[in-house]
Scaffold this active site. Sequence first.
Site, short mmCIF file in Angstrom:
data_model
loop_
_atom_site.label_atom_id
_atom_site.label_comp_id
_atom_site.label_asym_id
_atom_site.label_seq_id
_atom_site.Cartn_x
_atom_site.Cartn_y
_atom_site.Cartn_z
N LEU A 196 1.17 -1.18 0.49
CA LEU A 196 -0.29 0.21 -0.57
C LEU A 196 0.83 1.21 0.05
O LEU A 196 0.46 2.35 -0.56
CB LEU A 196 -0.53 0.38 1.15
CG LEU A 196 -1.67 1.41 1.15
CD1 LEU A 196 -2.60 1.25 -0.03
CD2 LEU A 196 -2.70 1.59 2.53
N LYS A 197 2.29 1.83 0.84
CA LYS A 197 2.79 2.14 0.95
C LYS A 197 3.64 2.93 -0.78
O LYS A 197 3.78 3.83 -1.27
CB LYS A 197 4.13 1.72 2.26
CG LYS A 197 4.69 2.77 1.52
CD LYS A 197 6.69 1.95 2.39
CE LYS A 197 7.40 2.99 2.05
NZ LYS A 197 7.53 4.59 2.79
N LYS A 211 1.76 11.93 17.49
CA LYS A 211 1.36 10.54 17.96
C LYS A 211 0.10 10.35 18.56
O LYS A 211 -0.38 10.78 19.71
CB LYS A 211 2.25 10.56 19.86
CG LYS A 211 4.06 11.13 19.35
CD LYS A 211 4.42 10.64 20.73
CE LYS A 211 4.10 10.70 22.01
NZ LYS A 211 4.38 8.56 21.74
N ASP A 248 19.46 12.57 19.38
CA ASP A 248 17.86 12.73 19.16
C ASP A 248 17.46 12.19 20.07
O ASP A 248 17.37 11.07 20.24
CB ASP A 248 17.91 12.26 18.08
CG ASP A 248 18.49 13.48 16.99
OD1 ASP A 248 18.08 14.19 16.81
OD2 ASP A 248 18.60 12.75 15.36
N CYS A 282 10.24 15.60 18.40
CA CYS A 282 9.85 15.47 17.03
C CYS A 282 8.84 15.93 16.97
O CYS A 282 7.31 15.68 16.77
CB CYS A 282 9.73 14.08 16.60
SG CYS A 282 11.07 13.60 15.57
N HIS A 339 7.36 16.95 7.23
CA HIS A 339 6.76 16.00 7.05
C HIS A 339 5.71 16.32 5.56
O HIS A 339 4.48 15.68 5.33
CB HIS A 339 5.77 15.78 7.37
CG HIS A 339 5.93 15.13 9.07
ND1 HIS A 339 6.77 16.71 9.86
CD2 HIS A 339 6.29 14.35 9.69
CE1 HIS A 339 6.72 15.46 10.74
NE2 HIS A 339 7.06 14.77 10.95
N1 GLN Z 1 18.71 13.42 13.00
C1 GLN Z 1 17.98 12.13 12.66
C2 GLN Z 1 17.77 12.67 11.62
O1 GLN Z 1 17.78 13.62 11.17
C3 GLN Z 1 15.79 13.19 13.38
C4 GLN Z 1 15.11 12.04 13.22
C5 GLN Z 1 13.56 12.29 14.29
O2 GLN Z 1 14.05 13.18 14.63
N2 GLN Z 1 12.82 11.55 13.94
O3 GLN Z 1 16.53 12.16 10.65
ZN ZN Z 2 12.44 14.97 14.48
#
Ligand code: GLN
Ligand code: ZN
Length: 754
Positions: free
Chosen positions: A17-18, A114, A597, A642, A693
């Site tokens: 599907l993706k 989320k 991160d 994120c 996104h």
């Molecule tokens: N350093 C990662 C990136 O730039 C961070 C990704 C994320 O926050 N999901 O892809």
């Molecule tokens: Zn992120």
Amino acid sequence: MRTSVIGYPRVGTLRELKFATEKYFRNEISADELQYTAKVIRKKQWLIQKNSGLDFIPSNDFSFYDTTLDTAVLFNIIPDRYVSLGVSVLDTYFAMARGYQGEAGDVKALAMKKWFNTNYHYMVPEIDDAIEWKLVGTKPFDEYEEAKAIGVETKPVITGAFTLLKLLRYVGSKTAEDYIEDVIKVYSHLLEKFQKLEVKWAQFDEPYLVHDLSGEDLHLFQTLYKGILSSKKDVKILLQTYFGDIRDCYKEVLAVDFDGVGLDFVEGKNTLKLVEKHGFADNKILFAGVVNGKNIWKNHYKETLDILKRIKGIETVISTSCSLLHVPYTLKNETKLPEKYTRHFAFAEEKLIELEELKSLSKCQETKADVFKANEALFQGRPDCNNVDVQERVKKISDSDFTRIPEFSVREEIQKEKFNLPAFPTTTIGSFPQTADVKANRTALRKGEITEEQYIAFNKEKIAQCVKEQEQLDLDVLVHGEFERNDMVEYFGEQLNGYLFTEKAWVQSYGTRCVKPPFIWGDVSRINSMTVKWSTYAQSLTKRWMKGMLTGPVTILNWSFPREDISLKESTYQIALAIRDEVLDLEANGIQMIQVDEAALREKLPLRKSDWYSEYLDWAIPAFRLVHSGVKAETQIHTHMCYSEFTDIIKAIDDMDADVITFEASRSDLLILDALKENNFKTQVGPGVYDIHSPRVPSVEEIKRALNKMLEKINPEKLWVNPDCGLKTRGVTETTASLKNLVDAAKELRNAEK
Ligand code: GLN
Ligand code: ZN
């Protein structure tokens, strides 16, 4: 006893599907072709579920992007800016999901959040006063009939009215209370339609009930269902909860005229107690969520059967604890993992077998059954899982290991002088577009088509181009681009002891994005340096500052399938020590800014506030500090998250004691800024100035507007300028265009400040 599944994965066992959806986005296939792929996927998995012996099979759990968005669209909760594009129904839907930039107009996507405590993300439907609630879609009915046509009786699944109202974003003057009548009306229409189709059971998902609920919440819930259920007639309604227990509304839920109530016995630590203490309702069926829908370990039959025995006397359906959306499809596609490991796992398809086996075991003297004995044997111990050195090292961690010295304010001065960055320094989050050639290079190495040297040479070339591009764009703090990474967690997991990997165990993260979480099998430790060669090479190409790039321990844990035999805290500390070794290694090799991160820090935050610290933050935040407490004052530690939803845990975020934090903000209205100000947030911040996104390119003006808004709340000395996440999913052209505008906006702002 019968069996039920709350929802099934939907991207296809091989992500069909993706791929089809992405082709559709690129205009390579038609809408009809996309619909056809979807239909094939649905058919295949309905039949798998039916053939497994499953009694309650879900429908309408399929989605082209997200089921919350589906429900909103079904009820006409479509902001006018999308309607006025005048594109097809499907394209309007995708415009809401991912923004639209083209002939018909230019609109941003809805906010994405989320989904409770998972790594799935849902689209936040938005409602303004002008929107009229109406049953305008047919998706649940179509899918029900589609399944029926191939001989599968299903239970349509739909976001429940209460959860929908709680998740909506209200941009007009009206609030949830103002919509009660409308909501009752549309859900009643839905039930009438189900009635006409002779649907036997419908499932209303109400995960919101596992939160702390106020008196008003309870009232809202009761009013809604009193109204909705008055028109249910012959359709039986299953109220389905998951991700915790419903201790704030257990009695109230039982008092409502549902035919079935689904409770989570896996994550709901009080569920069994509630049932034992208050009993259940005679006129209802209990859907007992005993097979974990979120983890990949085999069910321990003895424990599950013990639970079922304790609720004997109640008419029970054996169910999964939540939708199987959160686990991969099937072990059948894993050809490389030795059987000594795989026999401990159950993915979606194998969970169907577990349900079936539990069903038959619950009917017999189970201890005599072979499947029971085989299952017991699995829990006597696992191979290759203990590392005494790691266990000792964790035991020896002391308070000072969690404290970085000197304190933040002293470091901030030292670093200001050393790095000498302009006002509003510009940077990115780490990854640059993972173009086809980058992926092909990795695949070629994996398949043995190229040598390790060739693989490295290619990536070095990519890094060199990336560094050059960033210099040309005039970004201040550079990154190497992360071309070596398949995924921010898998990449590290692969280099750590204690991890296992799969080939096809994909899980949907949002829309067409899937992740392949590694499995924590045993004690975790670092074998060799993991990123040093890439970062030092990148730094050698430029005079600008190069950020080293790591994933933090909490995120590594949260985006892996965790062990169930030791605590999450212990696993996380093991990972933290491994990442700490890497941080010190980078520092020793001349990298002076290191980003760790913690994209998924909030992921396992308990849904109930009362549990936040005691069950989670009290070890998750120290785990992050453990990673960087050993570096020098002049080494700058960055972190990235994120989402901007940390208003409520803002102190905890500041307590991570990083020097700089970047986070997603553009999709959620910069609400976080007030909180930063109110809490006197000490860490320097880079709230993302545009949404990565979506493929649309933000204009300089738009970015400046965002920055000016930020400056109303943030000390200019502390503000960084960056996109809101890594750029790996984006194309090259839009990335360059967006970053150019970002740098221009920062420069204009600098000039204005002078
Ligand atoms: N350093 C990662 C990136 O730039 C961070 C990704 C994320 O926050 N999901 O892809
Ligand atoms: Zn992120």
